[in-house]
Design a protein around this motif. Structure first.
Motif, PDB file in Angstrom:
ATOM      1  N   TYR A 248       8.069  -5.856 -12.649  1.00  0.00           N
ATOM      2  CA  TYR A 248       6.944  -5.003 -12.274  1.00  0.00           C
ATOM      3  C   TYR A 248       7.431  -3.653 -11.744  1.00  0.00           C
ATOM      4  CZ  TYR A 248       3.760  -9.025 -12.652  1.00  0.00           C
ATOM      5  OH  TYR A 248       3.010 -10.085 -13.095  1.00  0.00           O
ATOM      6  N   SER A 249       8.537  -3.651 -11.010  1.00  0.00           N
ATOM      7  CA  SER A 249       9.015  -2.388 -10.435  1.00  0.00           C
ATOM      8  C   SER A 249       9.449  -1.409 -11.528  1.00  0.00           C
ATOM      9  CB  SER A 249      10.173  -2.644  -9.463  1.00  0.00           C
ATOM     10  OG  SER A 249      11.255  -3.280 -10.119  1.00  0.00           O
ATOM     11  N   GLU A 250      10.100  -1.923 -12.587  1.00  0.00           N
ATOM     12  CA  GLU A 250      10.459  -1.053 -13.707  1.00  0.00           C
ATOM     13  C   GLU A 250       9.207  -0.606 -14.461  1.00  0.00           C
ATOM     14  OE1 GLU A 250      13.466   0.303 -15.209  1.00  0.00           O
ATOM     15  OE2 GLU A 250      13.929   0.027 -13.084  1.00  0.00           O
ATOM     16  N   ALA A 251       8.247  -1.498 -14.581  1.00  0.00           N
ATOM     17  CA  ALA A 251       6.981  -1.122 -15.234  1.00  0.00           C
ATOM     18  C   ALA A 251       6.336   0.031 -14.485  1.00  0.00           C
ATOM     19  CB  ALA A 251       6.032  -2.323 -15.283  1.00  0.00           C
ATOM     20  N   VAL A 252       6.270  -0.096 -13.163  1.00  0.00           N
ATOM     21  CA  VAL A 252       5.668   0.958 -12.335  1.00  0.00           C
ATOM     22  C   VAL A 252       6.419   2.273 -12.501  1.00  0.00           C
ATOM     23  CG1 VAL A 252       5.358   1.729  -9.940  1.00  0.00           C
ATOM     24  CG2 VAL A 252       4.604  -0.553 -10.642  1.00  0.00           C
ATOM     25  N   LYS A 253       7.739   2.200 -12.538  1.00  0.00           N
ATOM     26  CA  LYS A 253       8.556   3.409 -12.704  1.00  0.00           C
ATOM     27  C   LYS A 253       8.147   4.178 -13.956  1.00  0.00           C
ATOM     28  CE  LYS A 253      13.256   4.489 -14.277  1.00  0.00           C
ATOM     29  NZ  LYS A 253      14.618   3.919 -14.485  1.00  0.00           N
ATOM     30  N   TRP A 254       7.998   3.478 -15.083  1.00  0.00           N
ATOM     31  CA  TRP A 254       7.682   4.148 -16.337  1.00  0.00           C
ATOM     32  C   TRP A 254       6.203   4.497 -16.444  1.00  0.00           C
ATOM     33  CZ3 TRP A 254      11.397   6.477 -18.593  1.00  0.00           C
ATOM     34  CH2 TRP A 254      12.697   5.998 -18.464  1.00  0.00           C
ATOM     35  N   TYR A 255       5.326   3.647 -15.907  1.00  0.00           N
ATOM     36  CA  TYR A 255       3.907   4.009 -15.858  1.00  0.00           C
ATOM     37  C   TYR A 255       3.740   5.332 -15.102  1.00  0.00           C
ATOM     38  CZ  TYR A 255       2.377  -0.764 -17.207  1.00  0.00           C
ATOM     39  OH  TYR A 255       2.132  -1.945 -17.854  1.00  0.00           O
ATOM     40  N   ARG A 256       4.453   5.449 -13.976  1.00  0.00           N
ATOM     41  CA  ARG A 256       4.293   6.649 -13.140  1.00  0.00           C
ATOM     42  C   ARG A 256       4.730   7.905 -13.888  1.00  0.00           C
ATOM     43  NH1 ARG A 256       3.468   6.531  -7.943  1.00  0.00           N
ATOM     44  NH2 ARG A 256       4.477   4.504  -7.669  1.00  0.00           N
ATOM     45  N   LYS A 257       5.852   7.816 -14.585  1.00  0.00           N
ATOM     46  CA  LYS A 257       6.329   8.980 -15.341  1.00  0.00           C
ATOM     47  C   LYS A 257       5.278   9.418 -16.370  1.00  0.00           C
ATOM     48  CE  LYS A 257      11.305   7.974 -14.930  1.00  0.00           C
ATOM     49  NZ  LYS A 257      11.734   9.259 -14.344  1.00  0.00           N
ATOM     50  N   GLY A 277      -0.656  -5.141  -6.122  1.00  0.00           N
ATOM     51  CA  GLY A 277       0.640  -5.180  -5.444  1.00  0.00           C
ATOM     52  C   GLY A 277       1.762  -5.621  -6.355  1.00  0.00           C
ATOM     53  N   ASN A 278       1.695  -5.254  -7.622  1.00  0.00           N
ATOM     54  CA  ASN A 278       2.736  -5.599  -8.583  1.00  0.00           C
ATOM     55  C   ASN A 278       3.744  -4.463  -8.699  1.00  0.00           C
ATOM     56  OD1 ASN A 278       1.509  -8.054  -9.195  1.00  0.00           O
ATOM     57  ND2 ASN A 278       0.358  -7.226 -10.926  1.00  0.00           N
ATOM     58  N   GLY A 279       4.938  -4.672  -8.147  1.00  0.00           N
ATOM     59  CA  GLY A 279       5.989  -3.657  -8.251  1.00  0.00           C
ATOM     60  C   GLY A 279       5.894  -2.548  -7.230  1.00  0.00           C
ATOM     61  N   VAL A 280       4.833  -2.558  -6.428  1.00  0.00           N
ATOM     62  CA  VAL A 280       4.623  -1.572  -5.363  1.00  0.00           C
ATOM     63  C   VAL A 280       3.939  -2.282  -4.197  1.00  0.00           C
ATOM     64  CG1 VAL A 280       4.445   0.526  -6.776  1.00  0.00           C
ATOM     65  CG2 VAL A 280       2.433  -0.924  -6.442  1.00  0.00           C
ATOM     66  N   SER A 281       3.947  -1.648  -3.026  1.00  0.00           N
ATOM     67  CA  SER A 281       3.176  -2.186  -1.907  1.00  0.00           C
ATOM     68  C   SER A 281       1.691  -2.094  -2.252  1.00  0.00           C
ATOM     69  CB  SER A 281       3.460  -1.392  -0.625  1.00  0.00           C
ATOM     70  OG  SER A 281       4.824  -1.498  -0.280  1.00  0.00           O
ATOM     71  N   GLN A 282       0.977  -3.180  -2.030  1.00  0.00           N
ATOM     72  CA  GLN A 282      -0.451  -3.204  -2.374  1.00  0.00           C
ATOM     73  C   GLN A 282      -1.194  -2.095  -1.631  1.00  0.00           C
ATOM     74  OE1 GLN A 282      -3.470  -3.924  -0.801  1.00  0.00           O
ATOM     75  NE2 GLN A 282      -4.644  -4.094  -2.701  1.00  0.00           N
ATOM     76  N   SER A 283      -2.009  -1.345  -2.377  1.00  0.00           N
ATOM     77  CA  SER A 283      -2.754  -0.235  -1.778  1.00  0.00           C
ATOM     78  C   SER A 283      -4.011   0.041  -2.590  1.00  0.00           C
ATOM     79  CB  SER A 283      -1.886   1.033  -1.726  1.00  0.00           C
ATOM     80  OG  SER A 283      -2.660   2.157  -1.340  1.00  0.00           O
TER      81      SER A 283
END
Length: 455
Positions: A248-257, A277-283
């Motif tokens: 999830y953290s790698e997914a978030v990295k590329w989604y963000r870009k 809260g998948n790959g990031v702190s839930q917010s």
């Protein structure tokens, strides 16, 4: 009244057509689209003809559905004979049938698959050039930014790579061997667009053996060059563990870009990650922020989820009226979840005046798309005669639709219909069958009913 663009599409693609229409009208184009522009009481075919005649050009939303639509062929024929400019907007990679090919073989096709939403900015620019009118409204800055990126990308590419990619675009048809050859040639020379397309071919098995790892390889090459589509698809690969270890953290990295470049799908998925809260702190506040970014570009799922956040006060102040606003935007694009929730708001008078008839209208739209919650509540409306003529048989019909999808309350109510003979022939065995299904999901009333019946 004069229009810029007549939008031709199969009614099965209404969501795509409405999405495109919304974006074009936000950019200052006047669009004619059925059934919205059909005048009440007028003859449908005559109104279509008038719409084409009063428009400067025809935009064809081309998919497998429109490829089989006689109405679409008739509209293209009318526009062709009226010497209207015709732009085929290819939302799917489908071989065009002979009739449409007769009219469109020599037209410039606008390739928009695999994700048409990522090409809408370029479509706006293309249509503005054809119609010789400026882009206005909400999308002007977005289009100018995308154009600058596209132009710079073209001039920075190696000339041979650019020509190879253009050759592939010209040949593109169901990922045949020649097309793949030219995509590969351009990709190996560093063309990011071609790398992304080659990745998609491996992802979907078009023209090559399906290989998730090869897809990831080419997505990564394009993504590292800043290609927003490839960044999104690489994120999807990490999210689902396709071709790479799930992360999830790698997914978030590329989604963000991708999201920071304005990709609506990536913005929505980044919102989903923050929500869960998948790959990031839930917010919830970050989720709502990214939902809004995508929703304002017309992303139907993001519009629904932004409405849901307002309904529940998650990341934004609770506001039924704001929830209804966003539910309606998504519902009008045929988002089934949004249609159900808009109906629910009308049923309960939340953010809108209470109206059972409006509730039924939206429940029905969602129910006919297979939404189990809407099917159940449409059954409730028929049970009680709210917004419709009371009918136990119609209630049982819609309970069954929802029950067969596993809706626990619908299973209980269908069991009750069989036990009491409401809308169906009385049948203890059928009642027990549906009570048991509901009881297995923990439904207490269903458990009590089984005890009452000796089971």
């Amino acid at each position: 009244m004069k229009y810029d663009i007549f939008i031709s599409y199969s009614n099965k693609d209404e969501a795509i057509a409405n999405d495109v229409c919304h974006v074009l009208e936000d950019s200052g184009f006047k669009c004619w689209i059925a059934p919205r522009n059909i005048q009440p009481g007028k003859q449908y075919a005559r109104e279509i003809i008038n719409g084409i005649n009063s428009s400067s050009m025809l935009l064809l939303i081309f998919t497998s559905n429109s490829n089989e639509s006689e109405h679409v062929i008739n509209e293209v024929d009318r526009a062709f004979n009226a010497k209207k400019t015709i732009v085929p907007f290819l939302a799917e990679n489908v071989v065009m049938n002979e009739e449409l090919d007769y009219y469109l073989a020599r037209k410039q096709w606008f390739v928009a698959y695999p994700r048409y939403s990522s090409r809408l900015g370029e479509l706006i620019t293309t249509l503005a050039e054809i119609l010789q009118k400026p882009v206005t409204g909400n999308n002007r800055q977005q289009v100018e930014t995308r154009d600058e990126v596209v132009v710079n990308s073209v001039y920075e590419k190696d000339e041979e790579a650019r020509l190879s990619y253009e050759q592939a675009e010209c040949l593109d048809s169901e990922g045949d061997e020649d097309t793949i050859k030219w995509y590969r040639k351009a990709a190996e020379q560093g063309d990011a667009d071609a790398q992304c397309w080659l990745g998609y071919c491996y992802e979907s098995g078009q023209g090559v053996s399906c290989s998730k790892s090869e897809a990831v390889k080419w997505y990564r090459k394009a993504a590292e060059q800043g290609n927003a589509d490839a960044q999104f698809w690489l994120g999807i690969s990490y999210y689902n563990g396709n071709g790479v270890p799930q992360s999830y953290s790698e997914a978030v990295k590329w989604y963000r870009k991708s999201a920071e470049q304005g990709d609506a799908d990536a913005q929505w998925w980044l919102g989903i990650c923050y929500y869960n809260g998948n790959g990031v702190s839930q917010s919830y506040s970050e989720a709502a922020k990214w939902y809004r970014e995508a929703a304002e570009q017309g992303h139907v799922d993001a519009q629904f989820w932004l409405g849901y956040c307002y309904y529940n006060g998650q990341g934004v102040p609770e506001s039924y009226s704001e929830a209804v606003k966003w539910y309606r935007k998504a519902a009008e694009q045929r988002g089934a979840n949004a249609q159900f929730w808009l109906g629910y708001c009308y049923y309960n008078g939340q953010g809108v005046p209470e109206s059972y008839s409006e509730a039924v209208k939206w429940y029905r739209k969602a129910a006919e798309q297979g939404d189990a919650n809407a099917q159940f509540w449409l059954g409730i409306c028929y049970e009680n005669g709210n917004g419709v003529s009371q009918s136990y048989s119609e209630a049982a019909k819609w309970y069954r639709e929802a029950a067969e999808q596993g809706h626990v309350d619908a299973q209980w109510w269908l069991g009750y219909c069989y036990e009491s003979g409401q809308g169906v022939s009385c049948s203890k065995s059928e009642a027990v069958k549906w009570y048991r299904k509901a009881a297995e999901q923990g439904h207490q009333d269903a458990k009590d009913a089984l005890k009452r019946l000796g089971y």
